[in-house]
Design a protein around this motif. Sequence first.
Motif, short mmCIF file in Angstrom:
data_model
loop_
_atom_site.label_atom_id
_atom_site.label_comp_id
_atom_site.label_asym_id
_atom_site.label_seq_id
_atom_site.Cartn_x
_atom_site.Cartn_y
_atom_site.Cartn_z
N TYR A 17 0.80 -1.23 0.00
CA TYR A 17 0.00 0.00 0.00
C TYR A 17 0.83 1.27 0.00
O TYR A 17 0.56 2.19 -0.80
CB TYR A 17 -0.98 0.01 1.17
CG TYR A 17 -1.75 1.31 1.29
CD1 TYR A 17 -2.79 1.59 0.42
CD2 TYR A 17 -1.40 2.27 2.25
CE1 TYR A 17 -3.48 2.79 0.50
CE2 TYR A 17 -2.09 3.46 2.33
CZ TYR A 17 -3.13 3.73 1.45
OH TYR A 17 -3.79 4.91 1.53
N PRO A 18 1.86 1.43 0.89
CA PRO A 18 2.59 2.70 0.90
C PRO A 18 3.22 3.03 -0.44
O PRO A 18 3.10 4.16 -0.94
CB PRO A 18 3.65 2.49 1.98
CG PRO A 18 3.08 1.44 2.88
CD PRO A 18 2.32 0.53 1.97
N MET A 19 3.91 2.06 -1.06
CA MET A 19 4.54 2.34 -2.34
C MET A 19 3.51 2.65 -3.41
O MET A 19 3.66 3.59 -4.19
CB MET A 19 5.41 1.14 -2.77
CG MET A 19 6.33 1.45 -3.96
SD MET A 19 5.52 1.41 -5.58
CE MET A 19 5.28 -0.36 -5.78
N GLU A 20 2.43 1.88 -3.42
CA GLU A 20 1.40 2.10 -4.45
C GLU A 20 0.73 3.47 -4.28
O GLU A 20 0.44 4.15 -5.27
CB GLU A 20 0.36 0.99 -4.38
CG GLU A 20 0.89 -0.35 -4.83
CD GLU A 20 -0.11 -1.47 -4.64
OE1 GLU A 20 -1.19 -1.21 -4.06
OE2 GLU A 20 0.20 -2.62 -5.04
N ARG A 21 0.51 3.86 -3.04
CA ARG A 21 -0.11 5.17 -2.78
C ARG A 21 0.75 6.30 -3.36
O ARG A 21 0.24 7.17 -4.09
CB ARG A 21 -0.31 5.39 -1.29
CG ARG A 21 -0.69 6.82 -0.92
CD ARG A 21 -0.88 6.98 0.57
NE ARG A 21 -0.95 8.39 0.95
CZ ARG A 21 -2.04 9.15 0.81
NH1 ARG A 21 -3.14 8.64 0.31
NH2 ARG A 21 -2.03 10.41 1.18
#
Length: 235
Positions: free
Chosen positions: A149-153
Amino acid sequence: MADLSAFPITKRWPASNPEIIQLYSLPTPNGIKISVVLEELGLPYEPHLISFATNDQKSPEFVSLNPNGRIPAIIDPNGPDGKPIGIFESGAILVYLAEKTGKLIPADAAGRYEVLQWVFFQMGGVGPMFGQFGHFFKFAADKVANNSYPMERYRDESRRLLGVLEGRLQGRQWIMGDLYTIADIATFPWVRGLDVSYGGAEVLRLAEFPNVMAWLARALERPAAARGLNIPARA
């Protein structure tokens, strides 16, 4: 002879020539902005390397100039009313130097505010979001190996911001059209860093932003940019 003794930072990083601008920096995207603008303007300056490896930016001497403990910062011995002034925050330094010289920013009020909004776009959006992308994609990848999630966000937000730039640069050589300004200088080091610093060209699909990539190439072709990318020289 200018007296810079009121600035404690000069005790740790003494000025060889206190009559010229003192730059305290490192060639990160934010640091590159200021070395490039100084090179573009042809202003004499003396660079001092602030090493992250030894946490120089957190030292009492550096924090005396920038309480936030981040590069870059400058001292101009010939500030307003001829008095020395210290300035931190890369965006503030860009505006100060442009207004000091009357260059790299339009003279008319409407044009000036148009440039400033794009400088603030970089400061409030491009820098923080691209930086967070780089953090999670490269530097903290092992810490989020089981949580994409963090990288994709930040990947998605970085692509959104690149899309804003892509639209702005449609049919324009520079962010302000034919005029190269501090808006370009504020932004291109961060776009460059997406690939050079983070290795994110493929995951961000940078090729899908041809206007941005062509603009970046033009910016990097400028002699002042080529010089500024490596100032201060890393140890």
